[in-house]
Design an enzyme around this catalytic site. Structure first.
Site, PDB file in Angstrom:
ATOM      1  N   GLN A 332      24.372 -13.700 -21.640  1.00 49.08           N
ATOM      2  CA  GLN A 332      25.007 -14.408 -20.538  1.00 49.08           C
ATOM      3  C   GLN A 332      25.614 -15.680 -21.114  1.00 49.08           C
ATOM      4  O   GLN A 332      25.000 -16.306 -21.978  1.00 49.08           O
ATOM      5  CB  GLN A 332      23.945 -14.750 -19.483  1.00 49.08           C
ATOM      6  N   THR A 500      17.145 -15.565 -18.699  1.00 50.22           N
ATOM      7  CA  THR A 500      16.408 -14.378 -19.128  1.00 50.22           C
ATOM      8  C   THR A 500      17.200 -13.157 -18.664  1.00 50.22           C
ATOM      9  O   THR A 500      16.739 -12.350 -17.872  1.00 50.22           O
ATOM     10  CB  THR A 500      14.973 -14.424 -18.584  1.00 50.22           C
ATOM     11  N   HIS A 501      18.442 -13.098 -19.114  1.00 45.38           N
ATOM     12  CA  HIS A 501      19.337 -12.010 -18.739  1.00 45.38           C
ATOM     13  C   HIS A 501      19.763 -11.259 -19.996  1.00 45.38           C
ATOM     14  O   HIS A 501      20.931 -11.209 -20.326  1.00 45.38           O
ATOM     15  CB  HIS A 501      20.570 -12.558 -18.005  1.00 45.38           C
ATOM     16  N   ASN A 502      18.792 -10.693 -20.691  1.00 51.56           N
ATOM     17  CA  ASN A 502      19.091  -9.898 -21.882  1.00 51.56           C
ATOM     18  C   ASN A 502      19.450  -8.491 -21.414  1.00 51.56           C
ATOM     19  O   ASN A 502      18.784  -7.946 -20.536  1.00 51.56           O
ATOM     20  CB  ASN A 502      17.868  -9.832 -22.796  1.00 51.56           C
TER      21      ASN A 502
END
Lengths: 571, 256
Positions: A332, A500-502
């Site tokens: 992101q 925490t947008h893996n």
């Protein structure tokens, strides 16, 4: 020799949002499901003492214990990957409900453009618009096909919202009205409207009013207590798996959750999975759980790790671009934002909710013309009021030293007078961004860590700058006395929190040559193995991913039920 | 394990903490049949405050003494340096107390003797290689060891520059020493001077603003300075209003 248990219909690896949705849907249809969760049991009563910034937000109470397992990281293939020894850029979940317990609750639907990104980009701008090495591909499903699943997830969670003026077609309105607005949010809304943009209330999983979902689960309304992200909700007002889908599965009597059970391998015979091998971490015992269907729902990193360790699916090769497991890792682009300091106004910034905000899509996806821009896609722009907790929020105007008399005076002066408008930029995949197994560093069992090879590209630098300019424009209209905004994105830095947008690593698509799973998230190379999560995203959009993860989980659940009846490849 | 917890809850469904929790929450529950989770937090059978058992013998209770203001890690000399250095990072001013009066040095001392000081929940396995800054901390030293070395080097630097210990320097001289560390103007081989300074800085903010439970933020004075209300159960009544000052509460207020 591992202890072998009796076979079950379905075994789920990881009980968070994806695992909980699969469990509730499958058990409703009568399938016997075992959920293996490496962490501990969680319940709402755990959160009597949750308003503790140090314990939860700063010391990461709810996150994966990095002494046992982490990932390694390098910016490119020329340098040595080193372990992420401490938390920074993203926060890995652990325990029942997973990261779904400590999220903010911002719940979007990805755009029609996202699902057909390659076709639509070429259609409008020609093939040359896609730079060398950028590996965007269509998802093998359209927004219209996804719509019913988005609707289902929104109703399960009770999303509070209002119609996005630039949003795609919806079959129904949000199940609950938008959250309350605030003076800071109103300021953003008025400014954006003056600029002829299209602001709307951020779709929120923090309930605006008491709500009973279609499964009969009743939850109370959000109290705007300001402790969402990194915290569990003491009211059960924030939708999370523990207060929505997991109890529904449990109620059927067909769902058995085993906590402290860390899955190490997927077992296989020929091109089918036969079950999983896990370690009971309280005793160290190795246990084999055979199953007709195996479902991986253990977040991007563990999904990829288990497939690579178990030798299932063709590992990705960055040199040739062939192979699929580990491909298209994306993230992101969060830093394109602007902070405004107000001399004469104070706001109740100590109060808020994780998904309390106002947002707009004028610069997201392909909602604007990219002909003269050096990037594709874009991002959502939002102001949020999530609660400015005092350890982690000490904004000072540029030029202020970071310690001493002036720092203290300014950080206190602006504690309730600094607002931020932020761009949440999409993240495009590149051939040399991927996940594989680290050759050096090991987890507590002696298995290799997952290695991330990733950096920001020109696409990201241009996008971040663009977003920062747009955010500054809105902040100026809001009347801030001093505005600071991003000048240069710089390299990807794993030490500072971004999101925490893996995403990616087990991506969906139309062909086994270019994707790992079909549009039911069924593995091309093992038909009774389903891999669910943001790992299926071929790229990441300019939104928080959970809404789309939830929708894909409902889609996969439908596929698994069909597979349990008929077998065979579903797409 | 989960079963055990459940059992305890069952044995004590009317625990004071539950009542207090609901009482403090400010939620209107009347008229709405709460199922699910919040319902389970309420005492069974719709009991309310009036069913509270009579208080036990009322003995005259004195205000608690500050028993936690003692040291569990630092030597008295280290403590004095930390107290003086954190005060320069976060000094007393017209807004209110500085790090010293907030108890920040006690906070850091206590933290160094726990998970944080031992880097207990972090990946500390070999091999150790020097990485790029974007790869984060790659040292083998734990925070308590970094503090030991950092404080010793701070003292050495004071002696060579001013021939006095840190605590004996004037405020300006102390700032000068800290700036040398912040800007890596000190030549050290074992630790990064700016890395140590950053650690000290963030620990100072943590000590000033964490719940008083951790021995810093004494009397919630850190919160009061910036109108932070601490741990409140609900802001439903002020969320859509203009700026509102609210007297702070700490976690202690949520325990029955």
């Amino acid at each position: 020799m591992a202890k072998k248990l009796p076979k079950v219909d379905v075994v789920i690896v990881g009980v968070g949002w994806a695992g909980g949705i699969i469990a509730s849907e499958l058990t409703k249809k009568g399938l016997n499901v075992v959920g293996l969760e490496r962490g501990k049991e969680r319940k709402t009563e755990d959160y009597f003492m949750v308003h503790d910034e140090l314990r939860y937000a700063v010391r990461y109470e709810m996150m994966q214990d990095l002494s046992k397992e982490t990932i390694s990281f390098r910016g490119n293939e020329k340098i040595r990957a080193l372990p992420m020894r401490q938390y920074g850029s993203f926060l890995l979940g652990d325990g029942l409900g997973g990261a779904g317990v400590h999220w903010n609750g911002q719940t979007y639907r990805f755009l029609p453009y996202d699902f057909e990104i390659r076709s639509k980009t070429i259609e409008r701008y020609g093939e040359k618009k896609i730079p060398e090495g950028m590996t965007i591909q269509d998802w093998g499903i359209t927004y219209d096909e996804m719509e019913p699943y988005f609707d289902k997830f929104e109703k399960t969670a009770g999303i509070s919202g209002e119609e996005n003026p630039l949003g795609p077609k919806r079959s129904d309105k949000y199940p609950t009205p938008p959250m309350k607005s605030t003076p800071a949010l109103n300021k953003f809304k008025e400014a954006a409207e003056k600029l002829e943009l299209h602001p709307y209330s951020l779709p929120s999983a923090n309930l605006s009013e008491p709500y009973t979902n279609p499964d009969g689960v009743a939850r109370a309304a959000c109290q705007y207590c300001a402790y969402c992200e990194r915290f569990g909700c003491e009211y059960g007002a924030k939708a999370d798996p523990v207060v929505t889908v997991i109890p529904v599965a449990k109620q059927t009597g067909k769902f058995e959750i085993r906590t402290h059970s860390n899955v190490r391998r997927i077992l296989k015979s020929g091109n089918k999975a036969t079950g999983v091998l896990y370690t009971d971490v309280t005793t160290g015992e190795e246990i084999e759980q055979p199953a007709d269907i195996v479902v991986l729902t253990s977040y991007v990193f563990s999904n990829v790790k288990l497939l690579l360790l178990s030798g299932i699916g063709t590992p990705y090769d960055s040199k040739t671009g062939k192979g699929v497991i580990g491909k298209n890792y994306a993230y992101q682009v969060m830093k394109g934002n602007a902070t405004g300091f107000f001399e004469k106004e104070q706001f109740n910034l100590f109060a808020g909710a994780g998904a309390l905000g106002m947002t707009l899509d004028d610069y997201n996806g392909d909602n604007f013309d990219h002909s003269d821009l050096n990037f594709i896609h874009g991002g959502s722009i939002a102001i949020t009021q999530t609660g400015q907790r005092p350890i982690q929020n000490n904004k000072v105007p540029s030029g202020t030293p970071l310690w001493g008399k002036e720092f203290k005076a300014n950080s206190i002066k602006y504690a309730n007078s600094a607002l931020s408008v932020s761009g949440q930029g999409s993240s495009m995949p590149f051939q040399h961004h991927y996940l594989d197994l680290d050759p050096t560093y090991k987890d507590e069992f002696g298995d290799p860590l997952v290695r991330i090879t990733f950096d920001f590209e020109e696409q990201d630098r241009q996008l971040a700058k663009f977003m920062a300019e747009k955010c500054s424009g809105i902040m100026k209209e809001m009347g801030a006395d001093h505005i600071d905004s991003l000048k240069e994105l710089g390299p990807y830095d794993i030490t500072t929190y971004q999101s925490t947008h893996n995403t990616g690593g087990v991506i969906m698509g139309t062909s086994p040559d270019t994707s790992a799973v079909n549009n039911y998230l069924q593995m091309w190379e093992a038909e009774n193995l389903f891999v669910i999560g943001a790992s299926a995203f071929p790229h990441n959009s300019g939104y928080n991913p959970t809404g789309t993860v939830g929708a894909l989980a409902y889609r996969a659940a439908e596929g698994i039920i069909k597979y349990s009846e008929e077998g065979g490849m579903l797409a | 394990m989960a079963e055990e917890t459940k059992q305890q809850d069952k044995n004590n469904p009317e625990s004071p903490s539950r009542r207090k929790f609901i009482k403090n929450s400010g939620i209107v529950v009347g008229g709405f049949a709460l199922g699910g989770v919040l319902g389970s937090l309420l005492p069974r059978g719709g009991k309310d405050e009036t069913t509270e058992p009579p208080p036990e013998d009322k003995k005259e209770s004195k205000p608690a003494e500050g028993f936690t203001y003692a040291l569990m890690y630092f030597t008295p000399e280290q403590f004095k340096i930390v107290e003086a250095a954190t005060e320069r990072i976060f000094p007393a001013d017209d807004n209110g107390p500085g790090a010293k009066d907030l108890g920040v040095a006690f906070f850091i001392d206590h933290q160094l003797n726990g998970d944080w000081g031992f880097n207990a929940r972090e990946y500390m396995h070999a091999p150790f290689y020097k990485g790029e800054s974007v790869q984060g901390y790659q040292g083998r030293l734990k925070r308590r060891e970094i503090f030991d070395i950092g404080l010793r080097e701070l003292q050495n630097h004071c002696m060579s520059k001013y021939e006095k210990g840190f605590a004996e320097l004037s405020a300006e001289e102390q700032d000068d020493i800290l700036r040398d560390f912040d800007e890596d103007k000190v030549d050290l081989t074992t630790i990064s001077p700016s890395g140590f300074f950053k650690l000290l800085r963030i620990a100072t903010l943590e000590g000033a603003y964490s719940d008083p439970l951790y021995s810093g933020n004494r009397n919630m004075e850190g919160w009061k300075m910036r109108n932070y209300p601490g741990s409140q159960m609900a802001y439903t009544n002020v969320i859509d209003k203009e700026f509102t000052e609210i007297a702070p509460q700490s976690l202690k207020d949520h325990l029955g």
